[in-house]
Design a protein around this motif. Structure first.
Motif, PDB file in Angstrom:
ATOM      1  N   ILE A 192      37.098  57.586  38.802  1.00  0.00           N
ATOM      2  CA  ILE A 192      35.854  56.849  38.605  1.00  0.00           C
ATOM      3  C   ILE A 192      35.139  56.783  39.941  1.00  0.00           C
ATOM      4  O   ILE A 192      35.724  56.367  40.945  1.00  0.00           O
ATOM      5  N   ASP A 193      33.889  57.178  39.949  1.00  0.00           N
ATOM      6  CA  ASP A 193      33.042  57.049  41.128  1.00  0.00           C
ATOM      7  C   ASP A 193      32.577  55.600  41.223  1.00  0.00           C
ATOM      8  O   ASP A 193      31.903  55.095  40.324  1.00  0.00           O
ATOM      9  N   LEU A 194      32.960  54.926  42.313  1.00  0.00           N
ATOM     10  CA  LEU A 194      32.627  53.514  42.460  1.00  0.00           C
ATOM     11  C   LEU A 194      31.305  53.279  43.175  1.00  0.00           C
ATOM     12  O   LEU A 194      30.965  52.132  43.475  1.00  0.00           O
ATOM     13  N   SER A 195      30.556  54.343  43.435  1.00  0.00           N
ATOM     14  CA  SER A 195      29.281  54.191  44.143  1.00  0.00           C
ATOM     15  C   SER A 195      28.229  53.398  43.364  1.00  0.00           C
ATOM     16  O   SER A 195      27.475  52.621  43.964  1.00  0.00           O
ATOM     17  N   PRO A 196      28.112  53.568  42.039  1.00  0.00           N
ATOM     18  CA  PRO A 196      27.089  52.820  41.299  1.00  0.00           C
ATOM     19  C   PRO A 196      27.307  51.315  41.369  1.00  0.00           C
ATOM     20  O   PRO A 196      28.395  50.829  41.703  1.00  0.00           O
ATOM     21  N   ALA A 197      26.273  50.566  41.006  1.00  0.00           N
ATOM     22  CA  ALA A 197      26.367  49.110  40.962  1.00  0.00           C
ATOM     23  C   ALA A 197      27.366  48.677  39.886  1.00  0.00           C
ATOM     24  O   ALA A 197      27.678  49.434  38.961  1.00  0.00           O
ATOM     25  N   GLU A 198      27.866  47.451  40.022  1.00  0.00           N
ATOM     26  CA  GLU A 198      28.852  46.943  39.060  1.00  0.00           C
ATOM     27  C   GLU A 198      28.353  47.033  37.627  1.00  0.00           C
ATOM     28  O   GLU A 198      29.109  47.412  36.719  1.00  0.00           O
ATOM     29  N   ASP A 199      27.103  46.668  37.391  1.00  0.00           N
ATOM     30  CA  ASP A 199      26.561  46.727  36.037  1.00  0.00           C
ATOM     31  C   ASP A 199      26.612  48.140  35.484  1.00  0.00           C
ATOM     32  O   ASP A 199      26.891  48.348  34.299  1.00  0.00           O
ATOM     33  N   ALA A 216      29.134  52.160  31.927  1.00  0.00           N
ATOM     34  CA  ALA A 216      29.662  53.507  31.707  1.00  0.00           C
ATOM     35  C   ALA A 216      30.943  53.504  30.881  1.00  0.00           C
ATOM     36  O   ALA A 216      31.368  54.559  30.386  1.00  0.00           O
ATOM     37  N   MET A 217      31.545  52.332  30.703  1.00  0.00           N
ATOM     38  CA  MET A 217      32.761  52.236  29.900  1.00  0.00           C
ATOM     39  C   MET A 217      32.424  52.323  28.419  1.00  0.00           C
ATOM     40  O   MET A 217      31.302  52.042  27.993  1.00  0.00           O
ATOM     41  N   ALA A 218      33.403  52.708  27.628  1.00  0.00           N
ATOM     42  CA  ALA A 218      33.225  52.725  26.176  1.00  0.00           C
ATOM     43  C   ALA A 218      32.953  51.302  25.697  1.00  0.00           C
ATOM     44  O   ALA A 218      33.463  50.332  26.270  1.00  0.00           O
ATOM     45  N   SER A 219      32.173  51.177  24.646  1.00  0.00           N
ATOM     46  CA  SER A 219      31.801  49.848  24.153  1.00  0.00           C
ATOM     47  C   SER A 219      33.032  49.025  23.779  1.00  0.00           C
ATOM     48  O   SER A 219      33.077  47.818  24.022  1.00  0.00           O
ATOM     49  N   ALA A 220      34.041  49.687  23.206  1.00  0.00           N
ATOM     50  CA  ALA A 220      35.267  48.965  22.836  1.00  0.00           C
ATOM     51  C   ALA A 220      35.982  48.427  24.071  1.00  0.00           C
ATOM     52  O   ALA A 220      36.557  47.333  24.041  1.00  0.00           O
ATOM     53  N   CYS A 221      35.941  49.183  25.172  1.00  0.00           N
ATOM     54  CA  CYS A 221      36.570  48.740  26.416  1.00  0.00           C
ATOM     55  C   CYS A 221      35.845  47.515  26.962  1.00  0.00           C
ATOM     56  O   CYS A 221      36.477  46.548  27.406  1.00  0.00           O
ATOM     57  N   ARG A 222      34.522  47.533  26.921  1.00  0.00           N
ATOM     58  CA  ARG A 222      33.755  46.381  27.395  1.00  0.00           C
ATOM     59  C   ARG A 222      34.055  45.143  26.548  1.00  0.00           C
ATOM     60  O   ARG A 222      34.201  44.035  27.078  1.00  0.00           O
ATOM     61  N   ARG A 223      34.174  45.342  25.253  1.00  0.00           N
ATOM     62  CA  ARG A 223      34.507  44.208  24.368  1.00  0.00           C
ATOM     63  C   ARG A 223      35.878  43.645  24.707  1.00  0.00           C
ATOM     64  O   ARG A 223      36.078  42.426  24.703  1.00  0.00           O
ATOM     65  N   ASN A 224      36.825  44.532  25.006  1.00  0.00           N
ATOM     66  CA  ASN A 224      38.177  44.077  25.320  1.00  0.00           C
ATOM     67  C   ASN A 224      38.219  43.277  26.617  1.00  0.00           C
ATOM     68  O   ASN A 224      38.973  42.306  26.736  1.00  0.00           O
ATOM     69  N   ILE A 225      37.428  43.682  27.591  1.00  0.00           N
ATOM     70  CA  ILE A 225      37.362  42.929  28.855  1.00  0.00           C
ATOM     71  C   ILE A 225      36.791  41.540  28.595  1.00  0.00           C
ATOM     72  O   ILE A 225      37.297  40.527  29.108  1.00  0.00           O
ATOM     73  N   ARG A 226      35.744  41.475  27.784  1.00  0.00           N
ATOM     74  CA  ARG A 226      35.160  40.173  27.453  1.00  0.00           C
ATOM     75  C   ARG A 226      36.144  39.328  26.644  1.00  0.00           C
ATOM     76  O   ARG A 226      36.260  38.113  26.848  1.00  0.00           O
ATOM     77  N   TRP A 271      39.460  46.296  35.389  1.00  0.00           N
ATOM     78  CA  TRP A 271      38.115  45.868  35.764  1.00  0.00           C
ATOM     79  C   TRP A 271      38.146  45.045  37.049  1.00  0.00           C
ATOM     80  O   TRP A 271      37.307  45.195  37.930  1.00  0.00           O
ATOM     81  N   HIS A 272      39.151  44.188  37.197  1.00  0.00           N
ATOM     82  CA  HIS A 272      39.308  43.416  38.434  1.00  0.00           C
ATOM     83  C   HIS A 272      39.542  44.357  39.610  1.00  0.00           C
ATOM     84  O   HIS A 272      38.946  44.183  40.688  1.00  0.00           O
ATOM     85  N   ALA A 273      40.414  45.356  39.421  1.00  0.00           N
ATOM     86  CA  ALA A 273      40.730  46.293  40.495  1.00  0.00           C
ATOM     87  C   ALA A 273      39.494  47.090  40.918  1.00  0.00           C
ATOM     88  O   ALA A 273      39.269  47.319  42.113  1.00  0.00           O
ATOM     89  N   TRP A 280      37.271  44.792  42.972  1.00  0.00           N
ATOM     90  CA  TRP A 280      37.942  44.477  44.243  1.00  0.00           C
ATOM     91  C   TRP A 280      37.789  45.650  45.211  1.00  0.00           C
ATOM     92  O   TRP A 280      37.453  45.472  46.391  1.00  0.00           O
ATOM     93  N   ALA A 281      38.053  46.863  44.714  1.00  0.00           N
ATOM     94  CA  ALA A 281      37.975  48.050  45.560  1.00  0.00           C
ATOM     95  C   ALA A 281      36.540  48.301  46.025  1.00  0.00           C
ATOM     96  O   ALA A 281      36.292  48.594  47.204  1.00  0.00           O
ATOM     97  N   LYS A 282      35.597  48.195  45.105  1.00  0.00           N
ATOM     98  CA  LYS A 282      34.199  48.438  45.446  1.00  0.00           C
ATOM     99  C   LYS A 282      33.720  47.470  46.525  1.00  0.00           C
ATOM    100  O   LYS A 282      33.000  47.865  47.455  1.00  0.00           O
ATOM    101  N   ALA A 283      34.143  46.220  46.430  1.00  0.00           N
ATOM    102  CA  ALA A 283      33.727  45.203  47.409  1.00  0.00           C
ATOM    103  C   ALA A 283      34.235  45.522  48.804  1.00  0.00           C
ATOM    104  O   ALA A 283      33.705  45.004  49.794  1.00  0.00           O
ATOM    105  N   ARG A 284      35.271  46.364  48.902  1.00  0.00           N
ATOM    106  CA  ARG A 284      35.849  46.713  50.203  1.00  0.00           C
ATOM    107  C   ARG A 284      35.455  48.112  50.665  1.00  0.00           C
ATOM    108  O   ARG A 284      36.093  48.673  51.560  1.00  0.00           O
TER     109      ARG A 284
END
Length: 336
Positions: free
Chosen positions: A140-147, A152-162, A267-269, A272-276
Motif C-alpha cells: 500500500i502506498d501511504l503517500s495519499p491522505a488518510e481519507d 481506496a479500501m473495499a466498502s466491506a473493509c471500511r464497514r468492518n473497521i467502523r 487501519w491503526h498500523a 501510525w506508519a504514515k504519521a512517522r
C-alpha cells in the motif's frame, strides 16, 4: 566487472550500508541478529566493488543442511523477506547477481544459494542457471491522505473497521518489554492454524527473539486489540524501518472475529506508519484477502541455484518433509 568480498561488521560498515536508498530492515544489524539466533546461522556481509570503488553490499546467512553449506538471502521458512543487495542506483542488479554466483559457490563453498531481492526481476535471472518461482507481495502506498487511503479500501473493509469501533474494540500499542504480548500473539496464532488443521510453522521463541532484537532499536510496532470487556482478542507484529512497515504476523481468536479486530489493527498500523513518514506498507506476500485494503501487487521472484541436481532434490525433499511434519504435529495436537 563487479566483485564481492566478505567483510567483518564494523560501525563504519553499518553506517555505510545505512546510506543506500534501497536499504530495508532485513539488511540491518538487529534483523540479522534475529535471523542468526532463530536459525543458528552465520551472517555473511560482503562489499561489492567495481575496480577499487565500493558500489554496494550483499547480505546473507550461511547455514548447514544435510552437512552442506547453504547460503540464504533469505531461505524459505526464515520468516524474513527480501534480502539480497544494496546498490548504487547506477549499478544493474543483474551484474551484482552475476558476481554473487562465484562468491557463493567459490569463495564461500556453498552447495546451494537462494535469493529474494526486492529489486530483481525475472529478466535479471535469465541465462544464469537459476530456478525461480513467482513470489509477489501486496503493498500500500501511504503517500495519499488518510481519507484517500480509507476510500481506496473495499466498502466491506471500511464497514468492518467502523463496526470494530462501534463494538467497543480498542487498539493498544504494546511495549517491547511487555511480558504478555508474545504469549497472547502465539496463543491466537495456534487458533489461526487450528482452523486449517495445522500448527504454527515456528515456535514462540522466534516471536520473542524478534521482539528482543528489534525493540531496543524502536523498529517494531506491537499492537493488540481488546474487546469491550478488555480481553485481548487479536494482535499484530509490524517491523518498520526507513520508508517501509512490514506485516510480519497477525493473529486473532476465531470466536471474536465477528468484531472485526483484524481490520481495525491494520487501519491503526497504516495511520501510525504514515504519521512517522513511512511511505509504504508491505504485507510481505500476496493473498486475495489483502486486496480489500487497496493493495497493489509487486512481483518479487524467489530464485535458487544448486551446485548439483542432487542438492536441488535434497532441498525439495526437505520442504516436503517439513509439510508432512507439520501435518503430523497437528494430528498429535488434536489427539491430546
Amino acid at each position: 566487472m563487479l566483485r564481492l568480498q566478505r567483510v567483518e561488521p564494523t560501525p563504519a560498515l553499518w553506517s555505510d550500508r545505512a546510506g543506500y536508498p534501497d536499504r530495508l530492515i532485513f539488511h540491518t544489524e538487529p534483523w540479522l541478529r534475529f535471523v542468526a539466533e532463530s536459525q543458528r546461522a552465520e551472517p555473511v556481509l560482503a562489499t561489492i566493488t567495481d575496480g577499487t570503488t565500493t558500489v554496494g553490499h550483499f547480505t546473507g546467512l550461511l547455514t548447514r543442511r544435510y552437512g552442506l553449506r547453504i547460503l540464504g538471502s533469505p531461505m524459505a521458512g526464515w520468516t524474513t523477506s527480501y534480502v539480497g543487495f544494496n546498490l548504487e542506483p547506477s549499478i544493474p542488479r543483474r551484474a551484482a547477481l552475476e558476481a554473487l554466483l562465484p562468491f557463493a559457490f567459490g569463495d564461500l563453498g556453498a552447495a546451494h544459494l537462494e535469493i529474494r531481492d526486492r529489486g530483481l526481476t525475472e529478466a535479471d535471472l535469465e541465462g544464469l542457471g537459476l530456478r525461480w518461482a513467482a513470489a509477489p507481495t501486496a503493498v500500500i502506498d501511504l503517500s495519499p491522505a488518510e481519507d484517500s487511503l480509507f476510500g481506496a479500501m473495499a466498502s466491506a473493509c471500511r464497514r468492518n473497521i467502523r463496526k470494530a469501533g462501534k463494538s467497543g474494540v480498542v487498539i493498544e500499542e504494546a511495549s517491547g518489554d511487555d511480558p504478555a504480548f508474545a504469549d497472547e500473539f502465539y496463543d491466537q496464532l495456534r487458533d489461526v492454524f487450528a482452523k486449517q488443521g495445522l500448527v504454527p510453522t515456528y515456535s514462540i521463541e522466534r516471536v520473542r527473539s524478534l521482539i528482543r532484537n528489534l525493540a531496543p532499536a524502536g523498529s517494531i510496532l506491537l499492537l493488540r486489540a481488546r474487546d469491550a470487556e478488555g480481553r485481548c482478542i487479536a494482535t499484530a507484529v509490524l517491523p518498520w524501518y526507513h520508508r517501509t512497515m512490514y506485516f510480519w504476523g497477525g493473529a486473532s481468536y476465531r470466536e471474536h472475529q465477528h468484531l472485526r479486530p483484524n481490520e481495525a489493527l491494520i487501519w491503526h498500523a497504516l495511520r501510525w506508519a504514515k504519521a512517522r513518514g513511512v511511505t509504504e506498507f508491505d504485507f510481505v506476500g500476496g493473498n486475495s484477502y489483502k486486496a480489500k485494503y487497496g493493495t497493489t501487487e509487486v512481483p518479487v521472484p524467489w530464485a535458487r541455484r544448486s551446485r548439483s541436481p542432487l542438492v536441488a532434490r535434497l532441498r525439495d525433499v526437505a520442504k516436503e518433509g517439513f509439510a508432512l511434519k507439520q501435518r503430523a504435529a497437528a494430528r498429535l495436537a488434536r489427539a491430546r
